[in-house]
Scaffold this active site. Structure first.
Site, PDB file in Angstrom:
ATOM      1  N   GLN A  52       8.414  -1.148  -1.798  1.00 31.93           N
ATOM      2  CA  GLN A  52       7.133  -1.140  -1.641  1.00 31.93           C
ATOM      3  C   GLN A  52       6.647  -2.512  -2.331  1.00 31.93           C
ATOM      4  OE1 GLN A  52       3.826  -0.987  -1.218  1.00 31.93           O
ATOM      5  NE2 GLN A  52       3.628   1.289  -1.781  1.00 31.93           N
ATOM      6  N   ARG A  54       3.862  -3.182  -3.584  1.00 26.59           N
ATOM      7  CA  ARG A  54       2.851  -2.949  -4.845  1.00 26.59           C
ATOM      8  C   ARG A  54       3.825  -2.112  -5.762  1.00 26.59           C
ATOM      9  NH1 ARG A  54      -2.656   1.092  -4.380  1.00 26.59           N
ATOM     10  NH2 ARG A  54      -3.388   0.342  -6.404  1.00 26.59           N
ATOM     11  N   GLU A  93       1.713   5.808  -0.730  1.00 24.44           N
ATOM     12  CA  GLU A  93       2.230   6.169  -2.261  1.00 24.44           C
ATOM     13  C   GLU A  93       1.175   6.285  -3.092  1.00 24.44           C
ATOM     14  OE1 GLU A  93       4.865   4.027  -5.857  1.00 24.44           O
ATOM     15  OE2 GLU A  93       4.886   3.360  -3.770  1.00 24.44           O
ATOM     16  N   ASN A 127      -0.656  -1.654   2.509  1.00 20.97           N
ATOM     17  CA  ASN A 127      -1.447  -2.451   1.325  1.00 20.97           C
ATOM     18  C   ASN A 127      -2.443  -3.363   1.311  1.00 20.97           C
ATOM     19  OD1 ASN A 127       0.381  -1.548  -1.405  1.00 20.97           O
ATOM     20  ND2 ASN A 127       1.859  -1.551   0.012  1.00 20.97           N
ATOM     21  N   ARG A 130      -5.506  -1.334   2.900  1.00 20.37           N
ATOM     22  CA  ARG A 130      -6.293  -0.243   1.845  1.00 20.37           C
ATOM     23  C   ARG A 130      -6.600  -0.774   0.585  1.00 20.37           C
ATOM     24  NH1 ARG A 130      -6.156   4.351   4.637  1.00 20.37           N
ATOM     25  NH2 ARG A 130      -4.756   4.515   6.353  1.00 20.37           N
TER      26      ARG A 130
END
Length: 298
Positions: A52, A54, A93, A127, A130
């Site tokens: 991920q 982020r 997540e 990511n 959003r």
């Protein structure tokens, strides 16, 4: 300058607007949500995607989402992939973290199967769409698009509807010392400040200057002047050192010339290396110099 702590990760609409990447995003999103079968899975059986992009999540934002989840539940299910002993999050997540805060025991999910490349695509798009990416994570997102998809900078710029210069400047932030990058993330210094620091090659000096910018609340223009002064001082010291060295070498040249009786030149090179040249104007003079050197050896 006020400190505003925020984690890595802002959202994909800033990076990939609908106008530039709409068709490709639509294809991927359709792949994700086409005829979804939604089920509920225990939170304890779900784990984040280690790839991920982020890494940090803003606490206040998570708390707000957790309160919303308490009142209305999770409106959009997580997208997960089945692993050996758990389900890996592909998209969602932040919702998963907020659900844990809200005290949920299980969450709605859609189970899909993806290739490694599809996972990277979806994670990035989720990511960038959003969240509002901070400058450093934006730079890492650009870098990942280039490295994972073999895109050139101009291709990335076209896909995310930015100029190539904007993409290039963003990527240059990754040359900063990691401590300085974190100061950008924490809003202690702006990207304008950060870009002026890139020319400083020494990481410790770079970090110390970043702290000075923050402590003294320097503007970008004041920072540019500060760095220009530092560069000027370095050049002056360098020139002074050259002049001092020239004087020393000239003195040595004169002393050797007086000993040898012929003109001597010292040619300086890097790392305190160089060569000594002794001129002669006839074979007799060459033989004289040779006998002189031979007598020194004896």
């Amino acid at each position: 300058m006020a400190i505003k702590t925020r984690g890595l990760g802002k959202g994909l609409d800033l990076l990939i607007p609908d106008t530039a990447f709409k068709e490709e995003k639509t294809k991927i999103i359709e792949r994700v949500v086409e005829k979804p079968v939604e089920i509920k899975i225990k939170l304890s059986k779900i784990e984040p995607n280690r790839e991920q992009p982020r890494k940090n999540f803003e606490e206040d934002s998570l708390l707000e989402l957790a309160e919303s989840i308490k009142q209305f539940g999770i409106i959009q299910p997580l997208v997960v992939q089945e692993r050996d002993e758990y389900y890996e999050i592909i998209a969602g997540e932040r919702r998963w973290r907020a659900a844990k805060i809200a005290g949920l025991k299980e969450v709605p999910v859609i189970i899909k199967k993806y290739s490694a490349q599809e996972i990277v695509e979806i994670s990035l798009i989720e990511n960038i769409q959003r969240e509002n990416l901070n400058p450093i994570e934006e730079a890492f997102a650009f870098k990942k698009l280039i490295s994972e998809f073999d895109l050139k900078q101009d291709e990335v710029a076209e896909r995310v509807s930015k100029s190539r210069t904007a993409v290039t400047n963003s990527l240059r932030l990754l040359k900063l010392d990691e401590r300085v990058q974190q100061m950008v993330i924490d809003d202690k210094i702006s990207t304008g400040h950060a870009r002026t620091l890139i020319v400083i090659e020494d990481n410790d000096i770079q970090y110390n200057l970043a702290n000075r910018i923050f402590d003294e609340k320097l503007s970008v223009r004041e920072t540019e002047k500060l760095i220009k002064n530092i560069s000027t001082q370095k050049e002056e010291i360098k020139e002074k050192k050259v002049v001092e060295n020239d004087f020393i070498y000239k003195n040595i040249e004169e002393r050797i010339t007086s000993i040898v009786g012929s003109r001597v030149t010292i040619n300086q090179k890097k790392n305190n290396k160089g060569k000594i040249e002794i001129e002669y104007y006839s074979n007799d003079e060459l033989e004289r110099i040779f006998e002189l050197l031979q007598s020194i050896e004896n």
